[in-house]
Design an enzyme around this catalytic site. Sequence first.
Site, short mmCIF file in Angstrom:
data_model
loop_
_atom_site.label_atom_id
_atom_site.label_comp_id
_atom_site.label_asym_id
_atom_site.label_seq_id
_atom_site.Cartn_x
_atom_site.Cartn_y
_atom_site.Cartn_z
N PHE A 200 -24.09 -47.13 -21.75
CA PHE A 200 -23.76 -48.51 -22.12
C PHE A 200 -24.78 -49.12 -23.07
O PHE A 200 -24.58 -50.22 -23.58
CB PHE A 200 -23.68 -49.37 -20.86
CG PHE A 200 -24.84 -49.18 -19.92
CD1 PHE A 200 -26.14 -49.47 -20.31
CD2 PHE A 200 -24.64 -48.68 -18.64
CE1 PHE A 200 -27.21 -49.28 -19.47
CE2 PHE A 200 -25.71 -48.49 -17.78
CZ PHE A 200 -27.00 -48.80 -18.18
N ARG B 280 -26.76 -54.64 -65.03
CA ARG B 280 -27.10 -53.25 -65.38
C ARG B 280 -27.24 -52.37 -64.14
O ARG B 280 -26.96 -51.17 -64.20
CB ARG B 280 -28.40 -53.25 -66.19
CG ARG B 280 -28.74 -51.90 -66.75
CD ARG B 280 -29.89 -51.86 -67.73
NE ARG B 280 -30.74 -53.01 -67.84
CZ ARG B 280 -32.08 -52.96 -67.88
NH1 ARG B 280 -32.69 -51.80 -67.77
NH2 ARG B 280 -32.79 -54.05 -68.04
N ASN C 208 -19.17 -52.67 -17.79
CA ASN C 208 -20.04 -51.78 -18.56
C ASN C 208 -19.27 -51.30 -19.79
O ASN C 208 -18.08 -51.05 -19.72
CB ASN C 208 -20.44 -50.57 -17.73
CG ASN C 208 -21.73 -50.78 -16.95
OD1 ASN C 208 -22.14 -49.91 -16.22
ND2 ASN C 208 -22.39 -51.92 -17.11
N HIS D 275 -20.43 -62.31 -13.35
CA HIS D 275 -20.89 -61.95 -14.69
C HIS D 275 -20.15 -62.71 -15.80
O HIS D 275 -20.52 -62.61 -16.97
CB HIS D 275 -20.73 -60.45 -14.92
CG HIS D 275 -21.76 -59.63 -14.20
ND1 HIS D 275 -22.04 -59.79 -12.87
CD2 HIS D 275 -22.60 -58.64 -14.64
CE1 HIS D 275 -22.99 -58.93 -12.51
NE2 HIS D 275 -23.35 -58.23 -13.56
N TYR E 141 -30.67 -57.08 -64.71
CA TYR E 141 -30.44 -56.13 -63.62
C TYR E 141 -29.17 -56.42 -62.83
O TYR E 141 -28.53 -55.51 -62.31
CB TYR E 141 -31.62 -56.16 -62.64
CG TYR E 141 -32.87 -55.46 -63.12
CD1 TYR E 141 -32.96 -54.92 -64.40
CD2 TYR E 141 -33.97 -55.35 -62.28
CE1 TYR E 141 -34.12 -54.29 -64.83
CE2 TYR E 141 -35.13 -54.72 -62.70
CZ TYR E 141 -35.19 -54.20 -63.98
OH TYR E 141 -36.34 -53.57 -64.39
N GLU F 87 -33.76 -53.66 -16.06
CA GLU F 87 -33.22 -53.51 -17.42
C GLU F 87 -34.29 -54.03 -18.38
O GLU F 87 -34.22 -55.16 -18.85
CB GLU F 87 -31.89 -54.25 -17.52
CG GLU F 87 -30.86 -53.64 -16.57
CD GLU F 87 -29.64 -54.51 -16.30
OE1 GLU F 87 -29.46 -55.51 -17.01
OE2 GLU F 87 -28.88 -54.18 -15.37
#
Length: 502
Positions: free
Chosen positions: A329, A283, A198, A86, A280, A413
Amino acid sequence: METIHYISSESLSLEIVNAILTQDKKLALSEEARANIERCRMYLDEKMKSHEDAIYGINTGFGSLYNVKISNENLTKLQENLVMSHACGTGDEVPAGIVKIMLLLKIQSLSYGHSGVQLETVERLVDFYNNDILPVVYEQGSLGASGDLAPLAHLSLPLLGMGEVYADGFRQPAAKVLGKMGWKAIELKSKEGLALLNGTQFMSAYGVYILLKSVKYSYLADVIGAISLEGFDGRIEPFNELIHIIRPHKGQIVTARRFNELLEDSEIIKQPKKHVQDPYSFRCIPQVHGATKDTIDYVKKVFRTEINSVTDNPNIFVGDDQIISGGNFHGQPLALTLDFLGIALAELGSISERRTYQLISGLRGLPPFLVSNPGLNSGFMIPQYTAASIVSQNKQLATPASADSIVSSNGQEDHVSMGANAATKALRIINNLERILAIELMNASQAIEFRRPLKSSDFVEMFLKSYREEVPLVTEDRILHYDIENTIAFLNSMEIDQSIFE
């Protein structure tokens, strides 16, 4: 004498995290945390001795490989393979300050005793934190749903003596640093790799870092806006409390009150005005700055919950004798709030640039582009271009990441938060806001000099005196890049009173 923060069930707040970081506190596990971690690990070890059924992530494959049963003798190898496979992040490196927060938050989450990690694993993470051994982590790779898998894999590699870290001021192999420290690589037990990978600590660390910076720059936007109001010879009436108590948004009220305090006893604000109204961008400062304050307050609440949560999977409940696979997770709460925060910060930059534009427009007795002898001198013409360019980039970055999703892991997933992308975008937005406000300060401080001999408030005059020590008044054209960079450095160096976190 070193100050120590003890990891426990006591809630982390933004204020506590800020104190840990700014006071360079060391971390230590409380007896409560140690007991929680050890009790959960012992339970899991005993469970695995007699439990033959598949338990996701403990004796199975991961993601769409959840139905592949793994034998007990391969459980350590399974976890090590998980971390290595991973660790496929890419892109720019995560800033060191954010990596340090990642370590802190991962330690906190693992300390509750629902993750099944070994005590020595958490203690090694504490060692990394305390010795400024910071793993090399990359920005890209997380979908913000099955945890921040790729970034957290890079955070975890050094536990195994793999990957790279920053230590002693330079980047080097983790194995070399472990050897120098006399530490052995951790041998992961069942579930540990998954507990480490995770989690939402990548998104959360970015969010905490951005929030700390947002609180500071929300305050500085008020200070710089007040200086612009003085430079533009603006009116104080729009900040009258009576207006705001009949539309009582908290941030709006706080902003108006702050402007009255910042400009108390100002000669400039009290002088008779020829104009009835301001644009603006002046203000409506209470309404616009105030809405961003309210957004920050909301995001703080979400992140306070998150950084005091268990976000790995599966979760172990020793007292109930259950191991439950769920979805803590998933980063949806963070993705939505990071997008919200990014939009709110982009708006602070948008209204800031409009004030800069008004200041250089040759209105209200100010020379065009805020410089004597305009024509020969271009003065502050082009810094507004720069601010406009950055504001437009922020508009693009403010497009919500959380509205996107993409399928991964063979459809297992099938909905992801994209919170990691929301996090990295929000960091770019706050860094851009810093530059936009620096450019406004350059213009505002220049404009106010054309109101002399009148003085602003004691606070503003003191602020400007400090600023002028770093960035002198512009009397004729010079390279303004350096002024922008020095102004950013000036703002960065400012320490903000802790009371503004309230």
